[in-house]
Design a protein around this motif. Structure first.
Motif: not given
Length: 391
Positions: A137-160
């Motif tokens: 993400x723009x903040x530098x946060x990393x999301x490992x998608x294999x470990x992430x749960x299904x559904x909404x991950x984050x909302x930033x700048x009006x984008x889900x």
């Protein structure tokens, strides 16, 4: 041989029955060199299909795959002086593929070179790659998608940003007035992932690749992304907003189309291959517009356009290694990225070999290496994450 034994229909029937002798095979090979017999050979193949109730879509796909493997085997085994008669190989391989799938027998010549023991390949096996990626993400946060749960991950700048159940990243714009943030989707060796961009475009990212874009996907009226590695694009049509893919050597501009870009650092040039629509490739002052079935090769000094077999280019997206007429070391770079291994060549391995055939990327490494070894061109030894290649 009796008089009727020189007839193409007689010899074809012997092939279909699996009763052809070496002399009859040789006679069939000789007759297939005659272009005037193409129509008759095609009719014989169609009749064989009809008799064996094979012409279903899935069978046609299987025929094409077997055809590619047999074509490659014949082409590799024949002396180089005979390879120039390429239509002969295509016709015979097509017939052979149909006969195999129709349950007929087949015998073709191979070199009498004994195959080396490949039990070591199984003992040091490597699992195939998988669906996976990292979202930065723009903040530098990393999301490992294999470990992430299904559904909404984050909302930033009006984008889900969401992850679907079938493992795909989806962007939905709720409020474009909030500006945009830069995101990067990256894959490691042995990973591949798909992203659905806010404009409706889909991008498949190959192993060891990254795609950078802003969440609104709009930069002064243009849809802009940056790519390293390889990706396949299906771009949503939007005449008012051109879609531009930027790499270190070029820009590719489209309005709505399907294409593939290979921009790996370890490849000698950036390759842009078009499947549908039209794209413009720009590198400095050099510009080229290519048509479906064409590939633009950009080595930094200029852009060359050639007609290619697109199946060899987009094989990775469909979960395959399509190796027909592919440079051996190019093919091995594909293998290295998918299985996350290092390829080490003995000095006896030349730079001008071609591979052949088709095999699924879902197979373990040992199956792929044994398949390539079956050509008798090379021998492999696996030690951990290193593959040693020798003649």
């Amino acid at each position: 041989m009796a008089e009727d034994e020189s007839d193409i229909a007689y010899l074809f029937k012997k092939l279909a029955d699996g009763t052809a002798s070496k002399e009859e095979l040789a006679a069939y090979f000789e007759l297939t060199k005659d272009n005037s017999l193409d129509a008759e050979i095609t009719a014989l193949m169609q009749a064989e299909l009809k008799d064996n109730a094979l012409p279903e879509p899935q069978d046609i796909e299987r025929i094409n795959r077997v055809y590619g493997n047999i074509e490659a085997a014949i082409r590799i085994q024949q002396p180089s002086s005979e390879k120039s008669n390429y239509p002969f190989f295509r016709r015979w391989a097509a017939a052979a593929a149909i006969l195999i799938l129709a349950g007929g027998g087949l015998l073709y010549y191979t070199q009498n070179k004994p195959s080396k023991d490949n039990s070591q390949l199984v003992a040091n096996d490597v699992a195939p790659g998988h669906q996976g990626a990292t979202l930065i993400l723009a903040s530098g946060k990393k999301i490992i998608l294999t470990q992430a749960v299904n559904g909404k991950l984050v909302k930033e700048a009006g984008v889900t940003i969401s992850k679907t159940a079938n493992g795909q990243l989806v962007y939905n714009v709720q409020d474009a007035s909030q500006g945009s943030k830069m995101n990067t989707l990256s894959t490691d060796n042995g990973e591949t992932y798909k992203v659905h961009l806010p404009d409706g475009s889909d991008v498949w990212l190959n192993s060891a690749s990254s795609l950078t874009y802003n969440t609104a996907l709009n930069d002064n009226g243009k849809r802009m992304v940056s790519l390293t590695g390889e990706a396949y694009f299906e771009i949503a049509k939007d005449k008012a907003h051109p879609f531009i893919v930027h790499t270190d050597k070029q820009d590719v501009e489209v309005l709505g189309t399907h294409f593939n870009i290979n921009s790996y650092k370890d490849e000698p040039a950036v390759a842009t291959t078009l499947l549908e629509g039209s794209v413009k490739v720009t590198s400095g002052t050099n510009k080229q517009v290519i048509k479906p079935g064409e590939q633009a090769i950009n080595n930094g000094a200029g852009i060359k356009v050639a007609t290619v077999d697109v199946d060899n280019i987009t094989d990775w997206k469909n979960g395959d290694f399509n190796l027909n007429h592919v440079d051996f070391k190019v093919a091995m770079r594909k293998v290295a990225r998918w299985y996350d291994v290092e390829i080490i060549y003995d000095k006896s391995v030349p730079d001008d070999m071609e591979t052949g055939g088709w095999i699924s990327r879902k197979q373990k490494l040992s199956a792929v290496l044994k398949f390539i070894e079956s050509s008798r061109l090379v021998h492999f030894k696996v030690e951990g994450k290193k593959i040693y290649v020798s003649k």
